[in-house]
Scaffold this active site. Sequence first.
Site, PDB file in Angstrom:
ATOM      1  N   GLY A  55       0.837  -1.198   0.000  1.00 36.46           N
ATOM      2  CA  GLY A  55       0.000   0.000   0.000  1.00 36.46           C
ATOM      3  C   GLY A  55       0.869   1.244   0.000  1.00 36.46           C
ATOM      4  O   GLY A  55       1.427   1.602   1.030  1.00 36.46           O
ATOM      5  N   ALA A  63      -0.511   7.563   1.259  1.00 40.42           N
ATOM      6  CA  ALA A  63       0.210   8.543   2.072  1.00 40.42           C
ATOM      7  C   ALA A  63       0.863   7.894   3.294  1.00 40.42           C
ATOM      8  O   ALA A  63       2.050   8.110   3.563  1.00 40.42           O
ATOM      9  CB  ALA A  63      -0.762   9.646   2.506  1.00 40.42           C
ATOM     10  N   VAL A  64       0.113   7.049   4.014  1.00 42.48           N
ATOM     11  CA  VAL A  64       0.679   6.437   5.227  1.00 42.48           C
ATOM     12  C   VAL A  64       1.786   5.442   4.856  1.00 42.48           C
ATOM     13  O   VAL A  64       2.848   5.418   5.488  1.00 42.48           O
ATOM     14  CB  VAL A  64      -0.430   5.761   6.075  1.00 42.48           C
ATOM     15  CG1 VAL A  64       0.169   4.962   7.223  1.00 42.48           C
ATOM     16  CG2 VAL A  64      -1.389   6.820   6.619  1.00 42.48           C
ATOM     17  N   GLY A  65       1.569   4.655   3.809  1.00 39.39           N
ATOM     18  CA  GLY A  65       2.589   3.696   3.373  1.00 39.39           C
ATOM     19  C   GLY A  65       3.892   4.396   3.009  1.00 39.39           C
ATOM     20  O   GLY A  65       4.980   3.949   3.384  1.00 39.39           O
ATOM     21  N   LYS A  88      -9.272   4.896  19.189  1.00 36.85           N
ATOM     22  CA  LYS A  88      -9.092   5.633  17.929  1.00 36.85           C
ATOM     23  C   LYS A  88     -10.380   5.559  17.103  1.00 36.85           C
ATOM     24  O   LYS A  88     -10.775   6.527  16.449  1.00 36.85           O
ATOM     25  CB  LYS A  88      -7.903   5.040  17.149  1.00 36.85           C
ATOM     26  CG  LYS A  88      -7.622   5.679  15.795  1.00 36.85           C
ATOM     27  CD  LYS A  88      -7.102   7.073  15.943  1.00 36.85           C
ATOM     28  CE  LYS A  88      -6.814   7.887  14.686  1.00 36.85           C
ATOM     29  NZ  LYS A  88      -6.908   7.361  13.386  1.00 36.85           N
ATOM     30  N   ASN A 111     -12.669   8.602  15.233  1.00 38.15           N
ATOM     31  CA  ASN A 111     -13.111   8.588  13.839  1.00 38.15           C
ATOM     32  C   ASN A 111     -14.633   8.467  13.718  1.00 38.15           C
ATOM     33  O   ASN A 111     -15.222   9.093  12.831  1.00 38.15           O
ATOM     34  CB  ASN A 111     -12.427   7.446  13.071  1.00 38.15           C
ATOM     35  CG  ASN A 111     -10.943   7.696  12.881  1.00 38.15           C
ATOM     36  OD1 ASN A 111     -10.105   6.904  13.284  1.00 38.15           O
ATOM     37  ND2 ASN A 111     -10.571   8.822  12.300  1.00 38.15           N
ATOM     38  N   ASN A 128     -13.179  19.788  10.857  1.00 39.60           N
ATOM     39  CA  ASN A 128     -13.272  19.101  12.160  1.00 39.60           C
ATOM     40  C   ASN A 128     -13.654  20.092  13.258  1.00 39.60           C
ATOM     41  O   ASN A 128     -14.442  19.782  14.154  1.00 39.60           O
ATOM     42  CB  ASN A 128     -11.926  18.455  12.513  1.00 39.60           C
ATOM     43  CG  ASN A 128     -11.550  17.332  11.560  1.00 39.60           C
ATOM     44  OD1 ASN A 128     -12.329  16.970  10.688  1.00 39.60           O
ATOM     45  ND2 ASN A 128     -10.348  16.782  11.714  1.00 39.60           N
ATOM     46  N   SER A 147     -10.668  12.642   6.770  1.00 43.78           N
ATOM     47  CA  SER A 147     -10.447  11.787   5.597  1.00 43.78           C
ATOM     48  C   SER A 147     -11.776  11.399   4.952  1.00 43.78           C
ATOM     49  O   SER A 147     -11.864  11.273   3.729  1.00 43.78           O
ATOM     50  CB  SER A 147      -9.661  10.537   5.992  1.00 43.78           C
ATOM     51  OG  SER A 147     -10.313   9.864   7.045  1.00 43.78           O
ATOM     52  N   GLU A 150     -14.482   4.835   4.471  1.00 40.38           N
ATOM     53  CA  GLU A 150     -14.204   3.745   5.419  1.00 40.38           C
ATOM     54  C   GLU A 150     -15.356   3.578   6.422  1.00 40.38           C
ATOM     55  O   GLU A 150     -15.153   3.023   7.496  1.00 40.38           O
ATOM     56  CB  GLU A 150     -12.885   4.029   6.140  1.00 40.38           C
ATOM     57  CG  GLU A 150     -11.705   4.060   5.189  1.00 40.38           C
ATOM     58  CD  GLU A 150     -10.419   4.505   5.849  1.00 40.38           C
ATOM     59  OE1 GLU A 150      -9.470   3.715   5.901  1.00 40.38           O
ATOM     60  OE2 GLU A 150     -10.353   5.663   6.329  1.00 40.38           O
TER      61      GLU A 150
HETATM   62  O1  KPL Z   1      -8.095  10.435  11.595  1.00 38.22           O
HETATM   63  C1  KPL Z   1      -8.752  11.372  11.246  1.00 38.22           C
HETATM   64  C2  KPL Z   1      -9.328  11.318   9.891  1.00 38.22           C
HETATM   65  O2  KPL Z   1      -9.602  12.343   9.288  1.00 38.22           O
HETATM   66  O3  KPL Z   1      -9.486  10.180   9.407  1.00 38.22           O
HETATM   67  C3  KPL Z   1      -9.012  12.529  12.179  1.00 38.22           C
HETATM   68  C4  KPL Z   1      -8.341  12.236  13.491  1.00 38.22           C
HETATM   69  C5  KPL Z   1     -10.465  12.726  12.371  1.00 38.22           C
HETATM   70  C6  KPL Z   1      -8.357  13.804  11.711  1.00 38.22           C
HETATM   71  O4  KPL Z   1      -8.981  14.405  10.651  1.00 38.22           O
END
Ligand code: KPL
Length: 318
Positions: A12, A15-17, A195, A199, A213, A265, A277
């Site tokens: 993957g 961005a995180v990968g 977490k 979300n 947010n 996100s 998601e």
């Molecule tokens: O993880 C997030 C997301 O947008 O998926 C938060 C913590 C809500 C930050 O925007």
Amino acid sequence: MISANVEIAILGAGAVGQLICHQLHAAGIPVGFIGKNIDTRREQQLSFTAFIQPEQMTSKALESHYSVPIIEPKLEALSGIKLIIVCVKAYQVLDAITPLLDKLSSQCHILLLHNGMGPHLALAPLIGTRGLSLGTTSQGVLRHNRWQIKQTGHGLTQIGHFSGQPLDDRYRHLLLEAIPNCEWVDAIIPCLWQKLAVNAAINPLTAIHKCTNGTLAQPQFNHTIAAILDELVYVAAQDGIQLDRVFLQDRVYRVITLTAGNFSSMHQDVAHQRQTEIDQINGYICERAKVHGLSATTNTEMCTKIKQLETSKSSGHI
Ligand code: KPL
């Protein structure tokens, strides 16, 4: 194509990968991407650029250019991998990893790092004796274009064991050294629920109300956020996970304040007409509720509204 000493692979290259790849590479750890959707006929090395803002610097970012090997999803290349870090979206996890399982050695450890919950329950029975760890990261990262990322925040990363063989100490230490603000936790599932609460409270509301947010700090959202959290805490308790309701609410409002100017996100996914998601966030709460013969009304309502936005072609965002 694979360099002989690559033992850690990332599946993957979002961005995180790319951020995790940058962090491992910068720590001197050989790492490669598994090239599922990367054109391995034309490229043997993948180059990307990371703009990293060190914690102590406020305005300057360091720019680094990287080339990392692309690992072909074939037996001879995958059998030497000792740790695979899965950074695809939660709804892609099973489709991404199952075709690789017969090519990965029985010693290969799998680490899932995604928003939301759920894929671990489906994956664990499929991986035999291989170890499975789970993680959550609040590092902020944006992708400017396909191979260019910018780190926007230095949030906590938590990783812990879920099933099978525990992750070898050597790899555990490598991850802790390479990823800033990263901790190994004894009980990862409660961390994932915490977490999930953030979300579940922020993501769908920002997508439905087309807002940042920070807007969720307004009193008109208090009631819905409280109901989402009440249901989550109740369902988690049925799953054997005791969560502190007051602490969770504080954490949600802290994230709302700290990321006030951000679009979540899910807001961005809806705005760009991408799959969200939702099934692995509020949907997971509904799914676990159902397993215990319960219903989670407000979370179900969030799912319904987001699904409507996902299917309506022009959502009028941004
Ligand atoms: O993880 C997030 C997301 O947008 O998926 C938060 C913590 C809500 C930050 O925007």
